[in-house]
Design an enzyme around this catalytic site. Structure first.
Site, PDB file in Angstrom:
ATOM      1  N   LYS A  22       0.831  -1.214   0.000  1.00 59.36           N
ATOM      2  CA  LYS A  22       0.000   0.000   0.000  1.00 59.36           C
ATOM      3  C   LYS A  22       0.863   1.261   0.000  1.00 59.36           C
ATOM      4  CE  LYS A  22      -1.821   1.738   3.954  1.00 59.36           C
ATOM      5  NZ  LYS A  22      -1.473   3.172   4.086  1.00 59.36           N
ATOM      6  N   ASN A  23       1.847   1.309   0.890  1.00 57.87           N
ATOM      7  CA  ASN A  23       2.617   2.550   1.037  1.00 57.87           C
ATOM      8  C   ASN A  23       3.549   2.803  -0.136  1.00 57.87           C
ATOM      9  OD1 ASN A  23       1.290   2.974   3.374  1.00 57.87           O
ATOM     10  ND2 ASN A  23       3.038   2.630   4.742  1.00 57.87           N
ATOM     11  N   CYS A 116      -5.412  12.792  12.035  1.00 58.76           N
ATOM     12  CA  CYS A 116      -6.040  11.511  11.734  1.00 58.76           C
ATOM     13  C   CYS A 116      -6.021  10.665  12.994  1.00 58.76           C
ATOM     14  CB  CYS A 116      -5.314  10.802  10.601  1.00 58.76           C
ATOM     15  SG  CYS A 116      -3.766  10.096  11.138  1.00 58.76           S
ATOM     16  N   ASP A 305       4.470   0.966  12.002  1.00 62.21           N
ATOM     17  CA  ASP A 305       3.290   0.257  11.489  1.00 62.21           C
ATOM     18  C   ASP A 305       3.214  -1.186  11.983  1.00 62.21           C
ATOM     19  OD1 ASP A 305       2.562   2.536  10.193  1.00 62.21           O
ATOM     20  OD2 ASP A 305       3.004   1.816   8.169  1.00 62.21           O
ATOM     21  N   ARG A 397      -8.452  -0.700   4.255  1.00 59.48           N
ATOM     22  CA  ARG A 397      -7.578   0.327   3.656  1.00 59.48           C
ATOM     23  C   ARG A 397      -6.222  -0.274   3.258  1.00 59.48           C
ATOM     24  NH1 ARG A 397      -5.914   4.159   7.489  1.00 59.48           N
ATOM     25  NH2 ARG A 397      -4.619   4.714   5.724  1.00 59.48           N
TER      26      ARG A 397
HETATM   27  C1  UD1 Z   1       4.218   7.013   6.194  1.00 60.65           C
HETATM   28  C2  UD1 Z   1       3.367   5.773   6.036  1.00 60.65           C
HETATM   29  C3  UD1 Z   1       2.821   5.327   7.384  1.00 60.65           C
HETATM   30  C4  UD1 Z   1       3.962   5.152   8.369  1.00 60.65           C
HETATM   31  C5  UD1 Z   1       4.831   6.395   8.414  1.00 60.65           C
HETATM   32  C6  UD1 Z   1       6.080   6.224   9.275  1.00 60.65           C
HETATM   33  C7  UD1 Z   1       2.433   6.021   3.820  1.00 60.65           C
HETATM   34  C8  UD1 Z   1       1.213   6.241   2.983  1.00 60.65           C
HETATM   35  N1  UD1 Z   1       2.257   6.065   5.138  1.00 60.65           N
HETATM   36  O1  UD1 Z   1       3.373   8.037   6.695  1.00 60.65           O
HETATM   37  O2  UD1 Z   1       2.138   4.093   7.202  1.00 60.65           O
HETATM   38  O3  UD1 Z   1       3.422   4.918   9.652  1.00 60.65           O
HETATM   39  O4  UD1 Z   1       5.280   6.743   7.091  1.00 60.65           O
HETATM   40  O5  UD1 Z   1       6.826   5.156   8.854  1.00 60.65           O
HETATM   41  O6  UD1 Z   1       3.507   5.752   3.313  1.00 60.65           O
HETATM   42  N2  UD1 Z   1       6.100  14.950  10.290  1.00 60.65           N
HETATM   43  C9  UD1 Z   1       6.166  16.320  10.545  1.00 60.65           C
HETATM   44  N3  UD1 Z   1       5.976  17.178   9.503  1.00 60.65           N
HETATM   45  C10 UD1 Z   1       5.725  16.756   8.231  1.00 60.65           C
HETATM   46  C11 UD1 Z   1       5.666  15.371   7.985  1.00 60.65           C
HETATM   47  C12 UD1 Z   1       5.848  14.492   9.030  1.00 60.65           C
HETATM   48  O7  UD1 Z   1       6.374  16.723  11.681  1.00 60.65           O
HETATM   49  O8  UD1 Z   1       5.576  17.604   7.339  1.00 60.65           O
HETATM   50  C13 UD1 Z   1       6.288  13.980  11.389  1.00 60.65           C
HETATM   51  C14 UD1 Z   1       5.028  13.161  11.666  1.00 60.65           C
HETATM   52  O9  UD1 Z   1       4.128  13.807  12.512  1.00 60.65           O
HETATM   53  C15 UD1 Z   1       5.598  11.901  12.289  1.00 60.65           C
HETATM   54  C16 UD1 Z   1       6.959  11.748  11.588  1.00 60.65           C
HETATM   55  O10 UD1 Z   1       7.239  13.017  10.991  1.00 60.65           O
HETATM   56  O11 UD1 Z   1       5.819  12.101  13.662  1.00 60.65           O
HETATM   57  C17 UD1 Z   1       7.012  10.678  10.523  1.00 60.65           C
HETATM   58  O12 UD1 Z   1       5.970  10.889   9.605  1.00 60.65           O
HETATM   59  P1  UD1 Z   1       6.110  10.527   8.064  1.00 60.65           P
HETATM   60  O13 UD1 Z   1       7.355   9.754   7.843  1.00 60.65           O
HETATM   61  O14 UD1 Z   1       5.895  11.764   7.278  1.00 60.65           O
HETATM   62  O15 UD1 Z   1       4.865   9.561   7.854  1.00 60.65           O
HETATM   63  P2  UD1 Z   1       3.858   9.552   6.654  1.00 60.65           P
HETATM   64  O16 UD1 Z   1       4.577   9.815   5.373  1.00 60.65           O
HETATM   65  O17 UD1 Z   1       2.666  10.383   6.995  1.00 60.65           O
END
Ligand code: UD1
Length: 418
Positions: A22-23, A116, A305, A397
């Site tokens: 999925k990711n 979320c 995850d 999902r």
């Molecule tokens: C992706 C995965 C999700 C997984 C996560 C961490 C997908 C669709 N989802 O989510 O399943 O749990 O990686 O491995 O691939 N953060 C900020 N600012 C930002 C972006 C992120 O502060 O602009 C923080 C987030 O709050 C979190 C951390 O960075 O604490 C990691 O998030 P991120 O790696 O961005 O996760 P996702 O890409 O949302």
């Protein structure tokens, strides 16, 4: 309302191919719009998040059709740059379309994805990466409006290795003039899959899998066929289920190197785990022992995850295991549901302490989020009696056929309309 009902206590045996990730497929679907031509995705899992992405692609003007197990996207005539609110609400990770739409059309508009079920999910790093490339980003009445007459390749230094921000930066960089260098990039295998996909469309990109990714901007001209990488979290789910229930399972279409922290934990718990090219074999007598502290971290650390899923496998283990969730603020919502089945778990802030209990009892439980739902399936196959899992749309999902997969491994599990 559809539920999943599991009668626990059966050993799991058999061979199971793992679905596409999925990711990986979600950013790849966004990336399809970078090429004004045709893309064929093989091994694309049929998930509600994939269907939500398809609805976005169609809204933007793409033709997207399933042909058997393949998804064919024709992005020749992308005409819209906005993602309507109702499509944004279906899936938080639709924010990944921002970089792709901007690269293709020079502007993009969508609603702010907001928080979320895992707690606040800021996108500040996504937006600052786009600004770095020269985009003007404004928030107007809850809508994000991005515009760039011309994107320019630059160095983007991420303050933390966000997966989504790395992907958004890579996609936007494809539409920039010159080279973009992303520093402190996320190193997840799904980023490597995105790089492979971009390369097959004709992009010059290197470094994915390391902390520095270089993308040369320019028109992507090649029609391509891409096979989506295996889903390492789905693999972790079925390995954990077999560990908890006992049995012997072999997963195929899997990369054991992506799962080393998960398989090391299951090995420490007393399972025999053998990784080979494209497969993993796990043998368990179902009598697990507690393991040393599990701390979630960006890849190659232990995946957030898989935290709930491994926790569910250790509920009956001998001793006490400590979990530390370092990635998200609100990722223990599955704990109350597991406790309804007799688990002994205490949570304080980012730490959860799991003390093994002799038995779990089936109960009616509710999915709180995608991986929390998967954890309930793992607990269900090792519990005595019947577990009824509600709110399974969360599971759908990310799992294409959770019931069919576990039936193939010998579990007593069924969909039920109640
Ligand atoms: C992706 C995965 C999700 C997984 C996560 C961490 C997908 C669709 N989802 O989510 O399943 O749990 O990686 O491995 O691939 N953060 C900020 N600012 C930002 C972006 C992120 O502060 O602009 C923080 C987030 O709050 C979190 C951390 O960075 O604490 C990691 O998030 P991120 O790696 O961005 O996760 P996702 O890409 O949302």
């Amino acid at each position: 309302m559809k539920h999943i009902v599991i009668r626990g206590g059966h050993r799991l045996e058999g061979v199971l191919p793992v679905q596409g990730a999925k990711n990986s497929v979600l950013p790849i679907l966004a990336a399809t719009i970078l090429h004004p031509g045709t893309t064929v995705l093989r091994g694309c899992p049929r998930l509600s998040d994939v269907e939500a992405s398809i609805r976005i692609l169609r809204h933007l003007g793409c033709d997207a059709q399933w042909q058997g197990e393949e998804l064919v996207v024709d992005a020749s005539s992308v005409s819209r740059w906005d993602v309507p609110d109702h499509l944004m609400r279906e899936m938080r990770s639709s924010v990944i379309f921002l970089g792709a739409i901007l690269a293709r059309l020079g502007k993009a508009e969508m609603s702010y994805p907001g928080g979320c079920e895992l707690g606040p999910r800021p996108i500040d790093l996504h937006l600052s990466a786009l600004r770095k490339l020269g985009a003007a980003v404004e928030e107007k009445g809850g809508r994000l409006c991005c515009e760039a007459a011309a994107l320019e390749g630059r160095e983007i230094a991420l303050s933390l290795p966000s997966v989504g921000a790395t992907e958004n930066a890579m996609l936007a960089a494809c539409g920039a003039r010159g080279e973009t260098v992303i520093v402190n990039a996320a190193r997840e295998p799904e980023i490597v899959d995105l790089q492979n996909f971009l390369r097959s469309m004709g992009c010059t990109v290197r470094g994915a899998g390391s902390s520095t990714i270089c993308v040369a901007g320019g028109q992507l001209t090649k029609d391509c066929i891409h096979t989506v990488m295996p889903d390492r979290i789905v693999a972790a789910t079925y390995l954990s289920a077999a560990a908890a229930a006992g049995g012997e399972v072999e997963l195929t279409h899997v990369d054991y190197r992506h799962l080393s922290t998960v398989t090391a934990a299951l090995h420490e718990a007393g399972c025999r785990v053998i990784g080979g090219e494209g497969r993993i074999l796990l043998r368990s007598d179902g009598a697990l022992k507690a393991i040393s502290a599990v701390r979630t971290a960006p890849y190659p650390g232990f995946p957030t995850d898989a935290q709930a899923i491994l926790m569910a496998a250790l509920l009956k283990s001998r001793g006490t295991t400590v979990f530390v969730e370092n990635m998200f603020d609100n990722r223990y919502r599955h704990v109350d549901e597991l406790c309804r089945m007799g688990a002994d778990i205490s949570v304080a802030d980012r730490v959860a302490v799991v003390t093994g209990v002799p038995r779990l009892s089936g109960a009616t439980v509710r999915c709180t989020d995608l991986r929390g739902g998967a954890a309930l399936m793992v607990a269900g196959v090792s519990a005595e009696g019947e577990t009824c899992i509600e709110d399974i749309h969360h599971i759908c999902r990310g799992y294409a056929d959770p019931v069919g997969d576990l039936v193939a491994l010998g579990a007593d599990i069924r969909w039920e309309e109640r």
